[in-house]
Scaffold this motif. Structure first.
Motif, PDB file in Angstrom:
ATOM      1  N   PRO A   1     -15.895  13.479  49.534  1.00 15.53           N
ATOM      2  CA  PRO A   1     -14.859  12.309  48.894  1.00 15.53           C
ATOM      3  C   PRO A   1     -13.602  12.729  49.038  1.00 15.53           C
ATOM      4  O   PRO A   1     -12.691  11.879  49.423  1.00 15.53           O
ATOM      5  CB  PRO A   1     -15.349  12.143  47.329  1.00 15.53           C
ATOM      6  N   LEU A   2     -13.161  14.027  48.780  1.00 18.24           N
ATOM      7  CA  LEU A   2     -11.855  14.467  48.819  1.00 18.24           C
ATOM      8  C   LEU A   2     -11.438  14.619  50.349  1.00 18.24           C
ATOM      9  O   LEU A   2     -10.488  14.326  50.750  1.00 18.24           O
ATOM     10  CB  LEU A   2     -11.753  15.709  48.074  1.00 18.24           C
ATOM     11  N   ALA A   3     -12.125  15.459  51.252  1.00 16.67           N
ATOM     12  CA  ALA A   3     -11.878  15.587  52.445  1.00 16.67           C
ATOM     13  C   ALA A   3     -12.056  14.333  53.352  1.00 16.67           C
ATOM     14  O   ALA A   3     -10.926  14.257  54.291  1.00 16.67           O
ATOM     15  CB  ALA A   3     -12.770  16.638  53.178  1.00 16.67           C
ATOM     16  N   LEU A   4     -12.705  13.476  53.044  1.00 17.88           N
ATOM     17  CA  LEU A   4     -12.948  12.317  54.130  1.00 17.88           C
ATOM     18  C   LEU A   4     -12.759  11.041  53.456  1.00 17.88           C
ATOM     19  O   LEU A   4     -11.898  10.373  53.847  1.00 17.88           O
ATOM     20  CB  LEU A   4     -14.513  12.443  54.688  1.00 17.88           C
ATOM     21  N   GLY A   5     -13.072  10.976  52.205  1.00 20.53           N
ATOM     22  CA  GLY A   5     -12.800   9.550  51.513  1.00 20.53           C
ATOM     23  C   GLY A   5     -11.688   9.358  51.218  1.00 20.53           C
ATOM     24  O   GLY A   5     -11.110   8.060  51.537  1.00 20.53           O
ATOM     25  N   PHE A   6     -10.726  10.280  50.696  1.00 25.35           N
ATOM     26  CA  PHE A   6      -9.309   9.981  50.311  1.00 25.35           C
ATOM     27  C   PHE A   6      -8.489   9.676  51.597  1.00 25.35           C
ATOM     28  O   PHE A   6      -7.976   8.573  51.416  1.00 25.35           O
ATOM     29  CB  PHE A   6      -8.719  11.297  49.557  1.00 25.35           C
TER      30      PHE A   6
ATOM     31  N   PRO B   1      -4.311   7.900  48.058  1.00 20.67           N
ATOM     32  CA  PRO B   1      -5.528   7.124  47.563  1.00 20.67           C
ATOM     33  C   PRO B   1      -6.107   7.810  46.235  1.00 20.67           C
ATOM     34  O   PRO B   1      -5.576   8.829  45.485  1.00 20.67           O
ATOM     35  CB  PRO B   1      -6.523   7.939  48.810  1.00 20.67           C
ATOM     36  N   HIS B   2      -7.123   6.889  45.673  1.00 23.75           N
ATOM     37  CA  HIS B   2      -8.113   7.297  44.532  1.00 23.75           C
ATOM     38  C   HIS B   2      -9.014   6.978  44.557  1.00 23.75           C
ATOM     39  O   HIS B   2     -10.324   7.775  43.963  1.00 23.75           O
ATOM     40  CB  HIS B   2      -7.203   6.629  43.287  1.00 23.75           C
ATOM     41  N   TYR B   3      -9.505   5.908  45.317  1.00 30.09           N
ATOM     42  CA  TYR B   3     -10.947   5.364  45.339  1.00 30.09           C
ATOM     43  C   TYR B   3     -11.800   5.857  46.402  1.00 30.09           C
ATOM     44  O   TYR B   3     -12.977   5.631  46.408  1.00 30.09           O
ATOM     45  CB  TYR B   3     -10.921   3.778  45.326  1.00 30.09           C
ATOM     46  N   GLY B   4     -11.168   6.437  47.455  1.00 30.08           N
ATOM     47  CA  GLY B   4     -11.984   6.692  48.484  1.00 30.08           C
ATOM     48  C   GLY B   4     -12.848   5.620  49.143  1.00 30.08           C
ATOM     49  O   GLY B   4     -12.667   4.515  49.591  1.00 30.08           O
ATOM     50  N   VAL B   5     -14.032   5.761  49.607  1.00 34.51           N
ATOM     51  CA  VAL B   5     -14.892   4.850  50.313  1.00 34.51           C
ATOM     52  C   VAL B   5     -16.322   4.800  49.239  1.00 34.51           C
ATOM     53  O   VAL B   5     -16.653   5.719  48.720  1.00 34.51           O
ATOM     54  CB  VAL B   5     -15.400   5.338  51.660  1.00 34.51           C
ATOM     55  N   ASP B   6     -17.250   4.122  49.823  1.00 34.89           N
ATOM     56  CA  ASP B   6     -18.503   3.778  49.236  1.00 34.89           C
ATOM     57  C   ASP B   6     -19.214   5.175  48.902  1.00 34.89           C
ATOM     58  O   ASP B   6     -19.628   5.816  49.971  1.00 34.89           O
ATOM     59  CB  ASP B   6     -19.299   2.715  49.716  1.00 34.89           C
ATOM     60  N   ASN B   7     -19.491   5.681  47.600  1.00 35.62           N
ATOM     61  CA  ASN B   7     -20.263   6.897  47.384  1.00 35.62           C
ATOM     62  C   ASN B   7     -21.509   6.856  48.228  1.00 35.62           C
ATOM     63  O   ASN B   7     -22.046   7.880  48.222  1.00 35.62           O
ATOM     64  CB  ASN B   7     -20.367   6.956  45.774  1.00 35.62           C
ATOM     65  N   LYS B   8     -22.127   5.859  48.310  1.00 33.36           N
ATOM     66  CA  LYS B   8     -23.586   5.823  49.333  1.00 33.36           C
ATOM     67  C   LYS B   8     -23.356   6.462  50.567  1.00 33.36           C
ATOM     68  O   LYS B   8     -24.290   7.008  51.279  1.00 33.36           O
ATOM     69  CB  LYS B   8     -24.086   4.323  49.236  1.00 33.36           C
ATOM     70  N   ALA B   9     -22.111   6.433  51.228  1.00 37.60           N
ATOM     71  CA  ALA B   9     -21.853   7.176  52.397  1.00 37.60           C
ATOM     72  C   ALA B   9     -22.152   8.459  52.423  1.00 37.60           C
ATOM     73  O   ALA B   9     -22.448   9.206  53.387  1.00 37.60           O
ATOM     74  CB  ALA B   9     -20.287   6.724  52.927  1.00 37.60           C
ATOM     75  N   TRP B  10     -22.166   9.005  51.266  1.00 33.28           N
ATOM     76  CA  TRP B  10     -22.313  10.625  51.064  1.00 33.28           C
ATOM     77  C   TRP B  10     -23.726  11.081  50.907  1.00 33.28           C
ATOM     78  O   TRP B  10     -23.563  12.508  51.287  1.00 33.28           O
ATOM     79  CB  TRP B  10     -21.456  10.961  49.989  1.00 33.28           C
ATOM     80  N   GLY B  11     -24.430  10.285  50.861  1.00 30.75           N
ATOM     81  CA  GLY B  11     -26.075  10.684  50.862  1.00 30.75           C
ATOM     82  C   GLY B  11     -26.452  11.314  49.505  1.00 30.75           C
ATOM     83  O   GLY B  11     -25.650  11.375  48.341  1.00 30.75           O
TER      84      GLY B  11
END
Length: 382
Positions: free
Chosen positions: A212-217, A193-203
């Motif tokens: 982003p690294l622990a979950l998004g990847f 992976p590289h892009y993860g998920v939408d950054n808005k999900a992280w608050g």
């Protein structure tokens, strides 16, 4: 001897040619160079948006082969299968990506071919995953030429790819000729992976890169692999050898939910040849999970896959030992270094401890995950 080796299949390198490209840029991804107060060169790698602390400190451990070998020696690693780290060539136009992929593949072949040979086995200490120029507007011929190049470079035993394909993801039918060529060449495809998920999900709270690294990847890997399954890629290319980073993300945990959703959806209910859980047994997973329970569970999911083949008569509990045969040790070096230069890397220690502590694995199973499986998968015989 080969069955007892410790082989790291998830370890990265930024080859000098690639690092030079990153230094020439001023937007992500790039390497920012400056001079510290004491007059020393300070280089920082920025590959993700909003890098904490102005980027990751980088140095020779990112590109110098001797540094890689010293890391291996310190941690008892016999062999590494190295790969260019994300974001690969995704940010380049097609013509430049095509040219650079071939140059970097030659560079990586040199990096590996000049490495030492193990004293007690006819095996080099370094092998590699080549690069494909998977970018929008690339021609199929360019991709096929690069697959052929990688297949002919003796120390490259596979290729690493992200999840974007040529712009529409890995389930894009435009990639079918590429999968055909990769399958025919017997190359291992490392999906990272590289892009993860939408950054808005992280608050809005500043949590560094933990989310982003622990979950998004791993969520990115989960989605990309699920799309591959749903598109029938593993039905059309049953001998394709796919290796997933970070132990397959959340896919092992969610595979039964996935199968149930498919069964209840008329759009896809009749699309696949087998129950979705069958396909997890066709995958390989790195063992970068950091805990024995996580490794054991992933092993169970792989082991039970045979009962979900259409027409199968397999019953009874999964044999965890069987699932271990598709899991391989990795470190994610040179990322996540220790705070103290004298410490051993947690990514090595914790993942090895996890392998040793999995309930239900025999010593033969543990030896396989530590290195024997990689020797077989990558045909590490010279």
């Amino acid at each position: 001897m080969a069955s007892k080796l410790l082989v790291d299949i998830h370890t990265h390198v930024y080859l000098p040619r690639y690092a030079s490209l990153l230094r020439s840029r001023t937007s992500v991804p790039f390497i920012r160079s400056s001079t510290s107060r004491d007059g020393k060169l300070d280089e920082r790698l920025l590959i993700l948006d909003h890098e904490p602390s102005g980027g990751r400190p980088v140095g020779p451990q990112y590109w110098d082969r001797d540094e890689k070998l010293q890391f291996m020696d310190k941690h008892g690693i016999d062999v590494s299968v190295v790969s260019t780290a994300n974001p690969w060539l995704d940010f380049l136009p097609a013509s430049q990506a095509s040219t650079l992929a071939k140059e970097l593949n030659e560079d990586l072949e040199q990096y590996c071919s000049d490495s030492p040979i193990l004293p007690n086995a006819p095996i080099k200490r370094l092998y590699g995953f080549g690069l494909l120029p998977l970018v929008p507007e690339i021609t199929t011929k360019s991709l096929l030429d690069t697959v052929e190049q990688i297949s002919k470079l003796p120390h490259l035993r596979g290729l690493i790819i992200g999840t974007q394909g040529v712009g529409k993801g890995l389930d894009d039918e435009a990639l079918d000729p590429v999968w055909t060529a990769i399958e025919a060449a017997g190359l291992v495809v490392f999906i990272h992976p590289h892009y993860g998920v939408d950054n808005k999900a992280w608050g809005d709270k500043d949590n560094g890169h933990v989310l982003p690294l622990a979950l998004g990847f791993p969520f990115e890997t989960t989605i990309a692999t699920t799309r591959l399954i749903l598109s029938g890629v593993l039905d059309r290319f049953p001998s394709l050898r796919l290796l997933l980073a970070h132990s397959g993300g959340a896919l092992p945990q969610l595979s039964s939910r996935l199968a149930s959703c498919i069964d209840h959806d008329p759009v896809v209910a009749s699309r696949l040849k087998h129950d979705a859980r069958y396909y997890l047994g066709k995958l390989y997973l790195d063992a970068v999970a950091y805990g024995p329970e996580e490794l054991g569970f992933a092993s169970d999911v792989i082991a039970r896959s045979g009962r979900y083949q259409t027409g199968a008569s397999v019953t009874g509990p999964a044999v965890r030992s069987l699932g271990s045969q598709r899991m391989l040790f990795g470190t994610d070096h040179p990322f996540f270094p220790p705070l103290n230069s004298t410490e051993k890397w947690k990514s090595v220690v914790e993942n090895l401890d996890a392998i040793d502590a999995v309930q239900g694995w025999t010593q033969t199973d543990r030896d396989g995950v530590r290195g024997g499986n990689a020797v077989a998968l990558f045909n590490l015989v010279g």
